[in-house]
Write a protein that holds these residues in place. Structure first.
Motif, PDB file in Angstrom:
ATOM      1  N   ASP A  73       0.725  -1.040   0.369  1.00 48.43           N
ATOM      2  CA  ASP A  73      -0.139  -0.028   0.263  1.00 48.43           C
ATOM      3  C   ASP A  73       1.014   1.472  -0.277  1.00 48.43           C
ATOM      4  O   ASP A  73       2.016   1.191   0.806  1.00 48.43           O
ATOM      5  N   ASN A  74       0.996   2.438  -0.726  1.00 49.94           N
ATOM      6  CA  ASN A  74       1.274   3.345  -1.225  1.00 49.94           C
ATOM      7  C   ASN A  74       0.512   4.313  -1.598  1.00 49.94           C
ATOM      8  O   ASN A  74      -0.041   5.563  -2.520  1.00 49.94           O
ATOM      9  N   THR A  75       0.036   4.799  -0.466  1.00 53.26           N
ATOM     10  CA  THR A  75      -1.804   6.041  -0.764  1.00 53.26           C
ATOM     11  C   THR A  75      -0.969   7.242  -1.430  1.00 53.26           C
ATOM     12  O   THR A  75      -2.204   8.436  -1.476  1.00 53.26           O
ATOM     13  N   ILE A  76       0.154   7.802  -0.478  1.00 56.55           N
ATOM     14  CA  ILE A  76       0.052   8.804  -1.362  1.00 56.55           C
ATOM     15  C   ILE A  76       0.769   9.033  -2.158  1.00 56.55           C
ATOM     16  O   ILE A  76       1.144   9.967  -2.521  1.00 56.55           O
ATOM     17  N   CYS A  77       0.837   8.569  -2.850  1.00 56.37           N
ATOM     18  CA  CYS A  77       2.221   8.267  -4.443  1.00 56.37           C
ATOM     19  C   CYS A  77       0.694   7.462  -5.706  1.00 56.37           C
ATOM     20  O   CYS A  77       0.282   7.160  -5.180  1.00 56.37           O
ATOM     21  N   CYS A  78       0.451   8.692  -6.407  1.00 55.93           N
ATOM     22  CA  CYS A  78      -0.193   8.344  -7.532  1.00 55.93           C
ATOM     23  C   CYS A  78       0.403   6.821  -8.493  1.00 55.93           C
ATOM     24  O   CYS A  78       1.784   6.355  -8.294  1.00 55.93           O
ATOM     25  N   ARG A  79      -0.054   5.959  -8.348  1.00 52.63           N
ATOM     26  CA  ARG A  79       0.187   4.397  -9.012  1.00 52.63           C
ATOM     27  C   ARG A  79       0.021   4.097 -10.697  1.00 52.63           C
ATOM     28  O   ARG A  79       0.175   2.940 -10.260  1.00 52.63           O
ATOM     29  N   ASP A  80      -0.035   5.102 -10.833  1.00 52.16           N
ATOM     30  CA  ASP A  80      -0.073   5.060 -12.845  1.00 52.16           C
ATOM     31  C   ASP A  80       0.781   5.709 -13.381  1.00 52.16           C
ATOM     32  O   ASP A  80       1.492   5.336 -14.395  1.00 52.16           O
ATOM     33  N   GLY A  81       2.247   4.979 -12.663  1.00 51.32           N
ATOM     34  CA  GLY A  81       4.098   5.198 -13.002  1.00 51.32           C
ATOM     35  C   GLY A  81       3.963   6.619 -13.399  1.00 51.32           C
ATOM     36  O   GLY A  81       5.123   6.773 -14.123  1.00 51.32           O
ATOM     37  N   ALA A  82       3.963   7.733 -13.595  1.00 48.21           N
ATOM     38  CA  ALA A  82       3.578   8.854 -14.519  1.00 48.21           C
ATOM     39  C   ALA A  82       4.019   9.624 -13.245  1.00 48.21           C
ATOM     40  O   ALA A  82       4.628   9.921 -12.057  1.00 48.21           O
ATOM     41  N   ASP A  84       5.945  13.202 -12.122  1.00 40.57           N
ATOM     42  CA  ASP A  84       5.341  14.780 -11.577  1.00 40.57           C
ATOM     43  C   ASP A  84       6.672  15.518 -12.522  1.00 40.57           C
ATOM     44  O   ASP A  84       7.550  15.691 -12.671  1.00 40.57           O
ATOM     45  N   PRO A  85       5.542  16.291 -13.742  1.00 36.02           N
ATOM     46  CA  PRO A  85       5.846  17.021 -14.472  1.00 36.02           C
ATOM     47  C   PRO A  85       6.169  18.753 -13.539  1.00 36.02           C
ATOM     48  O   PRO A  85       7.130  19.159 -14.175  1.00 36.02           O
ATOM     49  N   HIS A  86       5.892  18.599 -12.604  1.00 37.97           N
ATOM     50  CA  HIS A  86       6.027  20.074 -11.580  1.00 37.97           C
ATOM     51  C   HIS A  86       7.676  19.665 -11.263  1.00 37.97           C
ATOM     52  O   HIS A  86       7.846  20.596 -10.237  1.00 37.97           O
ATOM     53  N   ARG A 165       5.004  19.903  -0.754  1.00 34.99           N
ATOM     54  CA  ARG A 165       4.575  19.123  -0.525  1.00 34.99           C
ATOM     55  C   ARG A 165       5.412  17.384  -1.059  1.00 34.99           C
ATOM     56  O   ARG A 165       4.612  16.283  -0.079  1.00 34.99           O
ATOM     57  N   ARG A 166       5.851  17.936  -2.194  1.00 35.24           N
ATOM     58  CA  ARG A 166       6.704  16.443  -2.109  1.00 35.24           C
ATOM     59  C   ARG A 166       7.353  16.490  -0.696  1.00 35.24           C
ATOM     60  O   ARG A 166       7.688  14.384  -1.015  1.00 35.24           O
ATOM     61  N   MET A 167       7.782  16.683  -0.025  1.00 36.28           N
ATOM     62  CA  MET A 167       8.937  16.768   0.959  1.00 36.28           C
ATOM     63  C   MET A 167       7.611  15.770   1.864  1.00 36.28           C
ATOM     64  O   MET A 167       8.400  14.601   2.393  1.00 36.28           O
ATOM     65  N   ILE A 168       7.583  16.495   1.907  1.00 36.59           N
ATOM     66  CA  ILE A 168       5.494  15.638   3.076  1.00 36.59           C
ATOM     67  C   ILE A 168       5.522  14.161   2.623  1.00 36.59           C
ATOM     68  O   ILE A 168       5.787  13.015   3.580  1.00 36.59           O
ATOM     69  N   ASN A 199       7.382  10.016  -9.318  1.00 39.29           N
ATOM     70  CA  ASN A 199       6.042  10.098  -9.134  1.00 39.29           C
ATOM     71  C   ASN A 199       5.613  10.774  -8.078  1.00 39.29           C
ATOM     72  O   ASN A 199       5.800  11.585  -8.053  1.00 39.29           O
ATOM     73  N   ARG A 200       4.409  11.104  -9.191  1.00 40.67           N
ATOM     74  CA  ARG A 200       3.544  12.356  -8.671  1.00 40.67           C
ATOM     75  C   ARG A 200       2.232  12.297  -6.940  1.00 40.67           C
ATOM     76  O   ARG A 200       1.933  10.948  -7.069  1.00 40.67           O
ATOM     77  N   VAL A 201       2.375  12.402  -6.511  1.00 39.25           N
ATOM     78  CA  VAL A 201       2.382  13.072  -5.773  1.00 39.25           C
ATOM     79  C   VAL A 201       0.347  12.581  -5.234  1.00 39.25           C
ATOM     80  O   VAL A 201      -0.310  13.511  -6.138  1.00 39.25           O
ATOM     81  N   ASN A 202      -0.354  11.657  -5.054  1.00 37.51           N
ATOM     82  CA  ASN A 202      -1.598  11.868  -4.633  1.00 37.51           C
ATOM     83  C   ASN A 202      -2.350  12.537  -3.931  1.00 37.51           C
ATOM     84  O   ASN A 202      -2.584  13.047  -3.315  1.00 37.51           O
ATOM     85  N   ARG A 203      -2.771  14.192  -4.933  1.00 38.58           N
ATOM     86  CA  ARG A 203      -3.179  15.627  -4.368  1.00 38.58           C
ATOM     87  C   ARG A 203      -4.317  15.090  -3.797  1.00 38.58           C
ATOM     88  O   ARG A 203      -4.703  15.868  -2.894  1.00 38.58           O
TER      89      ARG A 203
END
Length: 212
Positions: A73-82, A84-86, A165-168, A199-203
């Motif tokens: 389980d990794n709920t804070i990370c988007c699991r689509d493999g993309a 983060d463009p930002h 946000r990414r560091m947290i 990877n992107r953060v699950n906003r």
């Protein structure tokens, strides 16, 4: 009225559609299972990925389906493999340094508790340290919100907030994964489903937990 003569041939469609002896009925469960597995592996994401990232994502999903890779389980990370463009170069550098620090800290704590009655007790201490680092980052960004209320539309402000946000999220992910096993954070990174990997953060989940 004379009786109709039968030519001895069965008319098409005369077999009952509910006949349980049909090929489809015998294999319906297997067909559904195959379709579910196909969707999990081949349709793992709708986002556009590089060929390497897409191949890695599909391989991870296939191993999960086959039971050769642990599911975590990794709920804070988007699991689509993309990716983060930002995520800026500065964010990446800061995350890399923090990840190296966390690796050294885990080794030190593991060695410290190696000969104690419970050699795995270091995990609880490590998780408390991660919570402390999250709290520290939250204090800094909330103070920044108060001190720069008029700068919210600036690119600098948005980058600073996203970097925080990414560091947290990095520390939150580490805390969530280490509780599932000491090797799970590395497995997530190797699977290319990890905040430090890029990877992107699950906003939605992040906003629910931390408010921004």
């Amino acid at each position: 009225m004379p009786a109709l003569k039968s030519n001895g041939k069965c008319k098409r469609g005369s077999r009952s559609e509910n006949n349980e002896d049909t090929y489809y009925a015998r294999n319906v469960v297997a067909r559904r299972e195959y379709q579910l597995q196909y969707n999990r592996v081949r349709r793992a994401t709708r986002r556009k990925l590089s060929k390497a990232d897409l191949a890695a994502l599909r391989e991870n999903k296939l191993q999960e389906v086959e039971g050769t890779r642990p599911i975590f389980d990794n709920t804070i990370c988007c699991r689509d493999g993309a990716i983060d463009p930002h995520r800026s170069t500065g964010m990446k550098s800061r995350e890399d340094k923090e990840l190296q620090y966390l690796q050294r800290r885990k080794v030190a704590l593991s060695d410290e508790y190696a000969y104690r009655s419970d050699p795995n007790a270091w995990v609880s201490k490590y998780m408390k340290e991660l919570s402390g680092r999250i709290d520290s980052e939250l204090r800094d960004i909330r103070l920044y919100f108060k001190e720069a209320p008029d700068a919210r539309d600036s690119a600098y402000w948005m980058e600073a907030v996203h970097g925080s946000r990414r560091m947290i999220a990095l520390h939150h992910q580490e805390r969530e994964l280490i509780e599932q096993g000491s090797d799970i954070p590395l497995l997530a990174f190797q699977s290319r489903m990890s905040i430090p990997y890029g990877n992107r953060v699950n906003r939605r989940e992040f906003r629910r937990l931390y408010g921004f």
